[in-house]
Design an enzyme around this catalytic site. Sequence first.
Site, PDB file in Angstrom:
ATOM      1  N   SER A  50      -6.043   9.970   1.814  1.00  0.00           N
ATOM      2  CA  SER A  50      -7.363   9.553   1.334  1.00  0.00           C
ATOM      3  C   SER A  50      -8.258  10.781   1.267  1.00  0.00           C
ATOM      4  O   SER A  50      -7.930  11.834   1.830  1.00  0.00           O
ATOM      5  CB  SER A  50      -7.973   8.528   2.286  1.00  0.00           C
ATOM      6  OG  SER A  50      -8.239   9.146   3.535  1.00  0.00           O
ATOM      7  N   ASP A  82      -5.091   8.701  -2.299  1.00  0.00           N
ATOM      8  CA  ASP A  82      -5.459   7.297  -2.102  1.00  0.00           C
ATOM      9  C   ASP A  82      -6.949   7.130  -2.440  1.00  0.00           C
ATOM     10  O   ASP A  82      -7.787   7.861  -1.923  1.00  0.00           O
ATOM     11  CB  ASP A  82      -5.177   6.937  -0.627  1.00  0.00           C
ATOM     12  CG  ASP A  82      -5.212   5.447  -0.370  1.00  0.00           C
ATOM     13  OD1 ASP A  82      -5.097   4.660  -1.333  1.00  0.00           O
ATOM     14  OD2 ASP A  82      -5.346   5.059   0.810  1.00  0.00           O
ATOM     15  N   ASP A 104      -9.693   5.184  -8.413  1.00  0.00           N
ATOM     16  CA  ASP A 104     -10.288   3.890  -8.098  1.00  0.00           C
ATOM     17  C   ASP A 104     -11.620   3.735  -8.836  1.00  0.00           C
ATOM     18  O   ASP A 104     -12.665   4.159  -8.364  1.00  0.00           O
ATOM     19  CB  ASP A 104     -10.486   3.776  -6.576  1.00  0.00           C
ATOM     20  CG  ASP A 104     -11.105   2.446  -6.174  1.00  0.00           C
ATOM     21  OD1 ASP A 104     -11.442   1.635  -7.068  1.00  0.00           O
ATOM     22  OD2 ASP A 104     -11.258   2.220  -4.962  1.00  0.00           O
ATOM     23  N   GLU A 134      -7.047   0.664 -10.280  1.00  0.00           N
ATOM     24  CA  GLU A 134      -7.417  -0.515  -9.476  1.00  0.00           C
ATOM     25  C   GLU A 134      -8.338  -1.444 -10.246  1.00  0.00           C
ATOM     26  O   GLU A 134      -9.257  -1.027 -10.938  1.00  0.00           O
ATOM     27  CB  GLU A 134      -8.103  -0.100  -8.161  1.00  0.00           C
ATOM     28  CG  GLU A 134      -8.519  -1.338  -7.340  1.00  0.00           C
ATOM     29  CD  GLU A 134      -9.094  -1.029  -5.955  1.00  0.00           C
ATOM     30  OE1 GLU A 134      -8.617  -0.081  -5.311  1.00  0.00           O
ATOM     31  OE2 GLU A 134     -10.026  -1.753  -5.551  1.00  0.00           O
ATOM     32  N   VAL A 231       0.097   0.908   3.856  1.00  0.00           N
ATOM     33  CA  VAL A 231      -0.025   0.615   5.280  1.00  0.00           C
ATOM     34  C   VAL A 231      -0.683   1.804   5.975  1.00  0.00           C
ATOM     35  O   VAL A 231      -0.249   2.943   5.807  1.00  0.00           O
ATOM     36  CB  VAL A 231       1.373   0.371   5.918  1.00  0.00           C
ATOM     37  CG1 VAL A 231       1.272   0.192   7.419  1.00  0.00           C
ATOM     38  CG2 VAL A 231       2.057  -0.830   5.283  1.00  0.00           C
ATOM     39  N   ASN A 232      -1.730   1.545   6.702  1.00  0.00           N
ATOM     40  CA  ASN A 232      -2.354   2.603   7.487  1.00  0.00           C
ATOM     41  C   ASN A 232      -2.850   2.061   8.834  1.00  0.00           C
ATOM     42  O   ASN A 232      -2.498   2.574   9.886  1.00  0.00           O
ATOM     43  CB  ASN A 232      -3.514   3.254   6.705  1.00  0.00           C
ATOM     44  CG  ASN A 232      -4.063   4.484   7.399  1.00  0.00           C
ATOM     45  OD1 ASN A 232      -3.365   5.135   8.169  1.00  0.00           O
ATOM     46  ND2 ASN A 232      -5.328   4.802   7.159  1.00  0.00           N
ATOM     47  N   THR A 233      -3.639   1.002   8.770  1.00  0.00           N
ATOM     48  CA  THR A 233      -4.268   0.487   9.989  1.00  0.00           C
ATOM     49  C   THR A 233      -3.260   0.159  11.087  1.00  0.00           C
ATOM     50  O   THR A 233      -3.477   0.478  12.252  1.00  0.00           O
ATOM     51  CB  THR A 233      -5.105  -0.760   9.652  1.00  0.00           C
ATOM     52  OG1 THR A 233      -5.956  -0.443   8.552  1.00  0.00           O
ATOM     53  CG2 THR A 233      -5.945  -1.192  10.835  1.00  0.00           C
TER      54      THR A 233
HETATM   55 ZN   LIG Z   1      -6.769   0.858  -0.414  1.00  0.00          ZN
END
Ligand SMILES: [Zn+2]
Length: 296
Positions: A50, A82, A104, A134, A231-233
């Site tokens: 990110s 990201d 995005d 997105e 997946v990150n959290t």
């Molecule tokens: Zn996202």
Amino acid sequence: MPLVSMNYFLPFAKRKGFAVGQFNMNNLEYVQAITDAGIEENSPFIFGASEGAIKYMGLENVVALAKVAAEKSKLPIALHLDHGSSFEMVMKCIRAGFTSVMFDGSHYPLEENIRLTKKVVEAAHAVGVSVEGELGTIGGVEDDINVSQEDANIANPKDAIYFWQETKVDALALAVGTAHGMYKGEPNIRYHVIEEVSKNIDVPIVLHGGSGIKDEAILKAISLGVGKINVNTENQVASTKVVRKLLEENPKMYDPRKYLGPAREAIKEVVKEKMRLFKSSGKVFYLREALDKEKV
Ligand SMILES: [Zn+2]
């Protein structure tokens, strides 16, 4: 091998009904844990970086770590921006060595999102870099992006199909009811949106906010056309839990290797589980075989 674009594996994933995980990097231990998981599972994967993580780690460090991981593991790995927020940021990452980018533009009106995304696709495709767009607004908190549930908008299937036809992005992130961060309750995933859009576009749909969703829901989403899951959290929660426990139990501990090492193990276990769930485990061999046949 060198880092690859997402087009190395996403079209195959859509055809064969599996999803490739995007696992975000936050520091060196994440890179090591995700790579080791990929080696042990023989799975392709995507490193997500990110803008916040790039600011934290340094752009050159992010690229260098991903390159070393791809060379040493010999796995097909994409390095993906990201939630890129501007054309300038996208170009900066491509110049630095990213093989994939997300633009995005979901907070813009549809036509403006199309116009800006098209510009990114033209520049990226000219140098073999894949692009994720997105549509709709995904709720939750991620880095500097904070979207309340009231502002989260489910993507309109007609708009999504039109968006893809106009932009020809390589993967399409859709707001379908998942959210960034951890869920308080069960997310209400709009499967009909995934199904309708997927049937009408050639590329896989991306599920953001892939942490904490039930296995059955993930499998259903994949069967309907989701081919990339972020997946990150879940990695952050699992690794921090280990660090918190170790430091609480050992107040005199000060060597970072003593708590970051076990945290790294925790991330690896989560990533391995996800690779198995997404059915990308063991796909590297088949991927090479399929690509050889097609001479892609
Ligand atoms: Zn996202």
